[in-house]
Design a protein around this motif. Structure first.
Motif, mmCIF file in Angstrom:
data_model
loop_
_atom_site.group_PDB
_atom_site.id
_atom_site.type_symbol
_atom_site.label_atom_id
_atom_site.label_comp_id
_atom_site.label_asym_id
_atom_site.label_seq_id
_atom_site.Cartn_x
_atom_site.Cartn_y
_atom_site.Cartn_z
ATOM 1 N N GLN A 143 0.826 -1.200 0.000
ATOM 2 C CA GLN A 143 0.000 0.000 0.000
ATOM 3 C C GLN A 143 0.867 1.259 0.000
ATOM 4 N N GLN A 144 1.945 1.235 0.770
ATOM 5 C CA GLN A 144 2.864 2.373 0.781
ATOM 6 C C GLN A 144 3.531 2.553 -0.580
ATOM 7 N N ARG A 146 2.360 1.634 -3.495
ATOM 8 C CA ARG A 146 1.368 2.144 -4.440
ATOM 9 C C ARG A 146 1.136 3.638 -4.241
ATOM 10 N N GLN A 147 1.084 4.064 -2.990
ATOM 11 C CA GLN A 147 0.877 5.476 -2.715
ATOM 12 C C GLN A 147 2.048 6.312 -3.217
ATOM 13 N N LYS A 150 1.648 6.639 -7.007
ATOM 14 C CA LYS A 150 0.574 7.564 -7.369
ATOM 15 C C LYS A 150 0.974 9.011 -7.081
#
Length: 372
Positions: A143-144, A146-147, A150
């Motif tokens: 998740q980190q 991916r952030q 983005k």
């Protein structure tokens, strides 16, 4: 063992050092025995001086060092319990905390019967739990990553025109991106490869969990829990690995309290004040439950994958799973209709889902142990 000869020993355990306190039966204050390096043979010598396995009852608080010390002492014949730190009695006016005071307090509270021991998994159960937590850590890391990707794309004004990120279409779009500057292209490639590596890591750990459940003593419980909406094999393994033997809970409310899903309360006289949930106990299992509860926002149905998972289950368990789905979807819709904040709705549904999980697990447990 004669009760009058019993010695209660409290250990304040750290990575490199152990402080030892003792208290004998009676009303006399406990005393500090001393401090030693974190070494089982040295600790055994100190315990032998206090009376050995026949007399000594050992307690220490659960912490980052795990259950290795408890297992080592149990193998030598000592009665050793690991205590829940959140349930340690605390004096409101006590503002001094040292290792020496802590070990004596543990010994005195053990003598008074004021401590609550935690459930200690066997090594195989703990290994599966470690695997489930490794997957959870991998998801957080992904998740980190991916952030970060983005955020990089946003700085360069690269916007995805589709609706859903991280879908197959989104991944194809990422693979077609190019940047004029070599440095920017290199940075993007590194971010993109990190995300792909994160996906592969999560997939490997998920498959490892599926493989690990085969032949496990709780395999039937894992299969039965998949009759409930929002719980697949990976989530079921995680829940069972964190909670263990469900039969140790006499009532589902005790399991709800263990997971910290019950509201806090401060009542006095005729005034009752309830607040947010306590959030005590196992945070990993609580997170899995709230994630599963989110699936009950949809109308009741049994999809194709769910039907495949339930084919080999008993009719009673399938019926209970459908009953849970009907009740919890109705409950979710009713709370949303009353204007309750969505996170509170998920917690309320997760609390009721816990009761159904308890019932399903007890039905599926082959040989339930005696309840404690």
């Amino acid at each position: 063992m004669e009760e009058r000869s019993k010695v209660f020993v409290g250990l304040d355990v750290h990575k490199d050092r152990i402080s030892i306190g003792s208290a004998e039966l009676g009303r006399e204050a406990g005393r500090v025995v001393g401090g030693i390096a974190h070494d089982v043979p040295k600790l055994s010598k100190q315990l032998d001086k206090l009376g050995g396995p026949a007399r000594v009852h050992v307690v220490y608080e659960a912490g980052p060092t795990g259950y290795g010390l408890q297992r080592a002492l149990a193998a030598k014949g000592y009665e050793c319990e690991v205590i829940a730190p959140s349930k340690m009695p605390r004096r409101p006016g006590d503002r001094i905390k040292t290792d020496r005071r802590d070990c004596v307090q543990l010994a005195e509270c053990s003598r008074a019967g004021q401590l609550s021991a935690v459930w200690i998994p066997d090594p195989h159960d703990e290994a599966i739990r470690d695997l489930a937590r490794a997957r959870e850590d991998a998801i957080k890391t992904r998740q980190q990553q991916r952030q970060q990707l983005k955020a990089f794309l946003l700085r360069h004004d690269r916007r995805y025109s589709g609706k859903t990120a991280w879908s197959k279409t989104y991944y194809r779009w990422l693979g077609e991106l190019n940047f004029a500057e070599v440095a920017a292209q290199t940075a993007f490639t590194e971010y993109w490869q990190a995300v792909q590596a994160g996906d592969e890591r999560v997939q490997r750990l998920s498959q490892a969990l599926r493989d690990a459940v085969v032949g496990w003593r709780f395999e039937s419980v894992v299969a039965a829990l998949q009759a409930l909406r929002g719980i697949d094999v990976v989530n079921a393994v995680g829940l069972v690995a964190e909670i263990g033997d469900f039969s140790r809970f006499e009532h589902p409310r005790k399991l709800m309290a263990y997971l910290g899903l019950v509201p806090s309360e401060y009542s006095s006289g005729d005034k009752t004040v309830r607040g947010s949930i306590t959030k005590t106990g196992n945070a990993h299992a609580r997170r899995l439950l709230t994630q599963a509860a989110w699936n009950y926002r949809f109308k009741p149905r049994i999809g194709e994958r769910a039907q495949q998972r339930q084919q080999k289950l008993d009719e009673a368990i399938r019926t209970l799973g459908w009953k849970a789905q009907l009740r919890l979807t109705r409950r979710f819709a009713a709370l949303v209709g009353r204007g309750v904040q969505i996170n509170k709705v998920c917690v309320a549904v997760a609390r009721e889902l816990t009761g159904f999980i308890w019932a399903v697990a007890l039905r599926a447990t082959p040989q339930p142990n005696a309840r404690t």
